[in-house]
Each structure stands twice: as structure tokens, then as C-alpha cells.
Scaffold this active site. Structure first.
Site, PDB file in Angstrom:
ATOM      1  N   ASP A  15       0.822  -1.331   0.192  1.00  0.00           N
ATOM      2  CA  ASP A  15       0.083  -0.121   0.064  1.00  0.00           C
ATOM      3  C   ASP A  15       1.025   1.366   0.126  1.00  0.00           C
ATOM      4  O   ASP A  15       2.052   1.259   0.506  1.00  0.00           O
ATOM      5  CB  ASP A  15      -0.794  -0.263   1.393  1.00  0.00           C
ATOM      6  CG  ASP A  15      -2.035   0.841   1.126  1.00  0.00           C
ATOM      7  OD1 ASP A  15      -2.413   1.349  -0.001  1.00  0.00           O
ATOM      8  OD2 ASP A  15      -2.514   1.242   2.068  1.00  0.00           O
ATOM      9  N   ASN A  63     -10.593  -3.057  -5.727  1.00  0.00           N
ATOM     10  CA  ASN A  63      -9.640  -1.826  -6.358  1.00  0.00           C
ATOM     11  C   ASN A  63     -10.400  -1.907  -7.695  1.00  0.00           C
ATOM     12  O   ASN A  63     -10.056  -0.755  -8.574  1.00  0.00           O
ATOM     13  CB  ASN A  63      -8.461  -2.299  -6.576  1.00  0.00           C
ATOM     14  CG  ASN A  63      -7.507  -2.264  -5.409  1.00  0.00           C
ATOM     15  OD1 ASN A  63      -6.584  -3.290  -5.162  1.00  0.00           O
ATOM     16  ND2 ASN A  63      -7.751  -1.398  -4.368  1.00  0.00           N
TER      17      ASN A  63
HETATM   18  C1  FPP Z   1      -2.362   0.284  -3.205  1.00  0.00           C
HETATM   19  O1  FPP Z   1      -1.726   1.415  -3.347  1.00  0.00           O
HETATM   20  C2  FPP Z   1      -1.662  -0.618  -4.568  1.00  0.00           C
HETATM   21  C3  FPP Z   1      -2.370  -1.163  -5.192  1.00  0.00           C
HETATM   22  C4  FPP Z   1      -3.968  -0.867  -5.245  1.00  0.00           C
HETATM   23  C5  FPP Z   1      -1.758  -1.660  -6.334  1.00  0.00           C
HETATM   24  C6  FPP Z   1      -0.506  -2.462  -6.107  1.00  0.00           C
HETATM   25  C7  FPP Z   1       0.116  -3.124  -7.293  1.00  0.00           C
HETATM   26  C8  FPP Z   1       1.513  -2.974  -7.491  1.00  0.00           C
HETATM   27  C9  FPP Z   1       2.351  -2.852  -6.785  1.00  0.00           C
HETATM   28  C10 FPP Z   1       1.614  -3.464  -9.090  1.00  0.00           C
HETATM   29  C11 FPP Z   1       1.499  -5.171  -9.055  1.00  0.00           C
HETATM   30  C12 FPP Z   1       2.023  -5.309 -10.266  1.00  0.00           C
HETATM   31  C13 FPP Z   1       2.225  -6.220 -10.686  1.00  0.00           C
HETATM   32  C14 FPP Z   1       2.673  -6.620 -12.101  1.00  0.00           C
HETATM   33  C15 FPP Z   1       2.046  -7.822 -10.240  1.00  0.00           C
HETATM   34  P1  FPP Z   1      -2.655   2.745  -3.466  1.00  0.00           P
HETATM   35  O2  FPP Z   1      -2.604   3.033  -4.789  1.00  0.00           O
HETATM   36  O3  FPP Z   1      -3.808   2.181  -2.744  1.00  0.00           O
HETATM   37  O4  FPP Z   1      -1.883   3.856  -2.842  1.00  0.00           O
HETATM   38  P2  FPP Z   1      -2.398   4.928  -1.697  1.00  0.00           P
HETATM   39  O5  FPP Z   1      -3.201   4.274  -0.546  1.00  0.00           O
HETATM   40  O6  FPP Z   1      -1.468   5.772  -1.357  1.00  0.00           O
HETATM   41  O7  FPP Z   1      -3.453   5.664  -2.712  1.00  0.00           O
END
Ligand code: FPP
Length: 231
Positions: A15, A63
Site C-alpha cells: 500500500d 480495487n
Molecule cells: C495500493 O496503493 C496498491 C495497489 C492498489 C496496487 C499495488 C500494485 C502493484 C504494486 C503493482 C503490482 C503489479 C504487478 C505487475 C503484479 P494505493 O494506490 O492504494 O496507494 P494509496 O493508498 O497511497 O493511494
């Protein structure tokens, strides 16, 4: 790293990509790109340290309600990850296993995912589970419905076999970055006795040393599984 008790299985809630990007005045996609790079770095380090199984939460079922633009960017990341990086995982001898309902992804990505899973299925140096369109409640409800459809009662062992993690030991340690203190529908059944570790670092900045610190912290814990010490 000090002499320590290693977890067999570590699961990551990655996250903080969006906030990491925002602090740099960059779009969320920039954070997700950095997140993928860090995923490769941290998972490789975990395997190098001797961890056998790594599970990452790449996209939750919830998501999927994010804006289309962000989802398209995430899908592009999946596309390039599964088409380009697969040789790297072959080199590492790690088996890639995607968990979740991937039918929501564009067909070319689904095909690449199946291809990577087939190609890496013979690898024995480690197992990397990548959860995409995964939700623990949905997984449990699906498993219950399967048991009902078969017209049978389940016990813990047979129920485990109906889950997406069939045959995979439960995570010993779940690490969540980004400062939030919750599981967000991740591996709820499997996490019954997992040790939880929360880091205030945003995922793209969670370093190899941070991983080692989390493992050292885990190693110092007394896991009693509901029993008393020394039994
Ligand atoms: C949460 O951060 C993260 C996600 C919803 C996606 C996580 C995905 C990856 C790291 C990529 C995975 C990729 C592959 C190729 C397997 P957020 O966007 O919710 O962050 P925030 O809480 O700061 O808004």
C-alpha cells in the site's frame, strides 16, 4: 542480518503507491510503476534470504471500482510484467502462481499469465503468488458454495483444499506498508495465526533493510498458536 528464525511464507499488502507519487507531484501511475519495481526487488531479496513463499496483493476485487484510467494503467503494468519479466523469474527458478478471478483482465494479459504459470510450474526454488482481482470474502463464499454443490460437510483440511491457496502453507508473516492497520479483505481465512507487521513507509520506499527489520521483528515473537509457551 543477525541469526534469526525465518518465516517460510511472507505476504505483502503493497500500500502507498498513490501517496508516494502524490508527494512527488506525480500521477498515481508513476507510483504504481515504482511499486512494481519495488515488488521485484523486495521479493527477490526475500527469496535470497531463504524465504520459500511470497504472496503479493496486486489488485483487490474492491480495487476494480477505481477510475477506468487508473485500472488501464494497472492493466498495462500487468501486461508488461507478465510478458517481459517472465524470463527473469525462470532464471530465479521461482514458480509464479496467480490467484484470483483474472477473467476481468483483457484476454492478452490472461493468456500471458497462463503462459507464465505454465512455464514456471517446474521451478522449485520458491513460489510467488500474485493476487489479482482477489478478495478473501469472495474466496470463502466460493469455497462454501463448492462444498454445498458437492453436497458435503467440510473440516478444516478439506475446506483449505477449496481455497485458492490449496496446498500452500498459511503466511507466517503479513507485512502491510502505507501506515494503515488493517487486512483489507486479504487472506482472511489463511491469516488466522499470521504475525502482522505494519510499516509507515509507502510501498515504493520499503527497502531491503526494512524487509530484514520486519523479519527480525517476526523472529523475536513468541508464536503460541493458542497454546502455552514451551508446549
Ligand atoms: C495500493 O496503493 C496498491 C495497489 C492498489 C496496487 C499495488 C500494485 C502493484 C504494486 C503493482 C503490482 C503489479 C504487478 C505487475 C503484479 P494505493 O494506490 O492504494 O496507494 P494509496 O493508498 O497511497 O493511494
Amino acid at each position: 542480518m543477525k541469526r534469526i528464525k525465518l518465516p517460510v511464507h511472507i505476504a505483502f499488502i503493497m500500500d502507498g503507491n498513490g501517496r508516494w507519487a502524490k508527494r512527488r507531484f506525480r500521477p498515481r501511475a508513476f507510483g504504481h510503476r515504482a511499486g512494481v519495481q519495488n515488488m521485484t526487488k523486495i521479493c527477490s531479496h526475500a527469496f535470497r534470504l531463504g524465504v520459500r513463499i511470497v504472496t503479493v496483493y496486486a489488485l483487490s476485487t474492491e480495487n476494480l471500482s477505481r477510475p477506468k484510467e487508473e485500472l488501464d494503467e494497472l492493466f498495462d503494468l500487468f501486461r508488461s510484467y507478465f510478458s517481459k519479466k517472465k524470463e527473469r523469474f525462470l532464471d530465479m527458478d521461482v514458480k509464479i502462481n496467480v490467484i484470483g478471478d483474472i477473467t476481468v483482465l483483457p484476454e492478452d494479459i490472461q493468456e500471458d499469465i497462463i503462459d507464465v504459470m505454465e512455464r514456471t510450474s517446474v521451478n522449485t526454488d520458491g513460489l510467488m503468488n500474485i493476487c489479482i482481482n482477489y478478495g478473501a470474502r469472495q474466496e470463502i463464499v466460493r469455497a462454501v458454495n463448492e462444498a454445498v454443490a458437492f453436497g458435503r460437510f467440510v473440516d478444516e483440511a478439506s475446506f483449505h483444499n477449496l481455497l485458492s491457496t490449496k496446498g500452500i502453507p498459511d503466511p507466517d508473516l503479513i507485512i502491510r506498508t502505507g501506515g494503515e492497520l488493517r487486512l483489507s479483505n486479504f487472506l482472511l481465512y489463511q491469516a488466522a495465526y499470521s504475525e502482522l507487521y505494519f510499516s509507515d513507509k509507502m510501498w515504493p520506499e520499503f527497502s531491503r533493510r526494512d524487509l530484514e527489520k520486519a523479519i527480525e521483528n517476526y523472529s523475536a515473537r513468541d508464536r503460541r498458536f493458542g497454546n502455552v509457551r514451551g508446549n
